[in-house]
Design a protein around this motif. Structure first.
Motif, PDB file in Angstrom:
ATOM      1  N   ALA A 131     -11.867  12.286   3.539  1.00  0.00           N
ATOM      2  CA  ALA A 131     -12.258  12.101   4.942  1.00  0.00           C
ATOM      3  C   ALA A 131     -11.229  11.307   5.726  1.00  0.00           C
ATOM      4  N   ASP A 161     -12.919  11.470   9.282  1.00  0.00           N
ATOM      5  CA  ASP A 161     -13.407  12.764   9.761  1.00  0.00           C
ATOM      6  C   ASP A 161     -14.127  13.483   8.626  1.00  0.00           C
ATOM      7  N   LEU A 162     -15.451  13.631   8.776  1.00  0.00           N
ATOM      8  CA  LEU A 162     -16.240  14.288   7.728  1.00  0.00           C
ATOM      9  C   LEU A 162     -15.967  15.783   7.643  1.00  0.00           C
ATOM     10  N   SER A 163     -15.420  16.363   8.708  1.00  0.00           N
ATOM     11  CA  SER A 163     -15.140  17.802   8.684  1.00  0.00           C
ATOM     12  C   SER A 163     -14.050  18.155   7.669  1.00  0.00           C
ATOM     13  N   ARG A 164     -13.297  17.165   7.218  1.00  0.00           N
ATOM     14  CA  ARG A 164     -12.266  17.408   6.207  1.00  0.00           C
ATOM     15  C   ARG A 164     -12.866  17.584   4.817  1.00  0.00           C
ATOM     16  N   PRO A 166     -15.231  19.256   2.167  1.00  0.00           N
ATOM     17  CA  PRO A 166     -16.053  20.461   1.949  1.00  0.00           C
ATOM     18  C   PRO A 166     -17.409  20.066   1.384  1.00  0.00           C
ATOM     19  N   GLU A 169     -23.391  23.651   2.637  1.00  0.00           N
ATOM     20  CA  GLU A 169     -24.187  23.823   3.840  1.00  0.00           C
ATOM     21  C   GLU A 169     -25.648  24.037   3.482  1.00  0.00           C
TER      22      GLU A 169
END
Length: 221
Positions: A131, A161-164, A166, A169
């Motif tokens: 992250a 950044d949590l979008s980094r 995986p 979902e």
């Protein structure tokens, strides 16, 4: 002549073994040095705990969480586990930590619990390193010398950044609309064509009104 001080033990001849004043001073000096070393180790351990705690507080602040959460043991770990959607791993981490405290050291059970504990801990260590954009090098630093690298993560200018990371979902299951009796409003069971409450017949296909039906019938009439 130095005064003799007798030990509690006996020599080879069966007589008390004497200790001179010089030997006593050397022994006291050695004890003093060992005490100073022990105090230095305790101070160093305390400083490492402070460094790790401060680093966690700063990283949590970067992640948009309340910084004070880093002050609470285990809860600070839970916040990171939750951040990466690893709540189930945190349960294993917590149980293995508690069992480890009550397990006799040096046993196989102790080693197994420690391995489980560390594997769970390293899962969110890796998440934090990804992250912040550092991946493997920072992960190894957190695993091998966590206090220094936690503080380094907190003090640097890298964003969190949590979008980094995986992450799995969540699958959203869409609920089917409920079928209700048009007469009494009772919910109908799947496949029922009659209402069990009032006996009203339920149509599978609703009434369909043909567009311009009235105009067509008037034209034909």
């Amino acid at each position: 002549m130095n005064k003799l001080i007798t030990r509690g033990g006996m020599g080879c001849t069966g007589l008390p073994v004497p200790i001179t004043n010089m030997d006593g001073n050397m022994l006291l000096s050695l004890i003093f040095k060992l005490e100073m070393i022990a105090i230095a180790i305790m101070i160093m351990e305390f400083l490492l705990v402070i460094m790790k705690t401060v680093g966690k507080c700063l990283v949590l602040h970067k992640a948009g969480e309340k910084w004070w959460k880093g002050l609470i043991p285990f809860y600070s770990d839970y916040v990171f586990f939750k951040m990466f959607k690893l709540e189930s791993v945190f349960c294993i981490f917590l149980v293995s930590s508690i069992l480890f405290l009550f397990t006799k050291s040096g046993t196989i059970t102790c080693f197994v619990l420690e391995a489980i504990f560390r594997c769970c801990l390293y899962t969110y260590y890796y998440g934090v390193s990804v992250a912040t954009g550092h991946k493997v090098p920072m992960f190894l630093g957190l695993a091998l010398c966590s206090p220094i690298f936690w503080l380094a993560l907190g003090l640097n200018n890298d964003d969190f950044d949590l979008s980094r990371v995986p992450m799995k979902e969540e699958t959203v299951v869409e609920e089917k609309p409920k079928r209700l009796c048009p007469k009494c409003g009772v919910e109908l069971k799947e496949g029922n064509l009659l209402c069990e409450y009032c006996g009203e017949e339920v149509k599978v296909v609703p009434d369909y009104e043909i567009p311009y039906h009235g105009e067509i019938m008037e034209a034909l009439g």
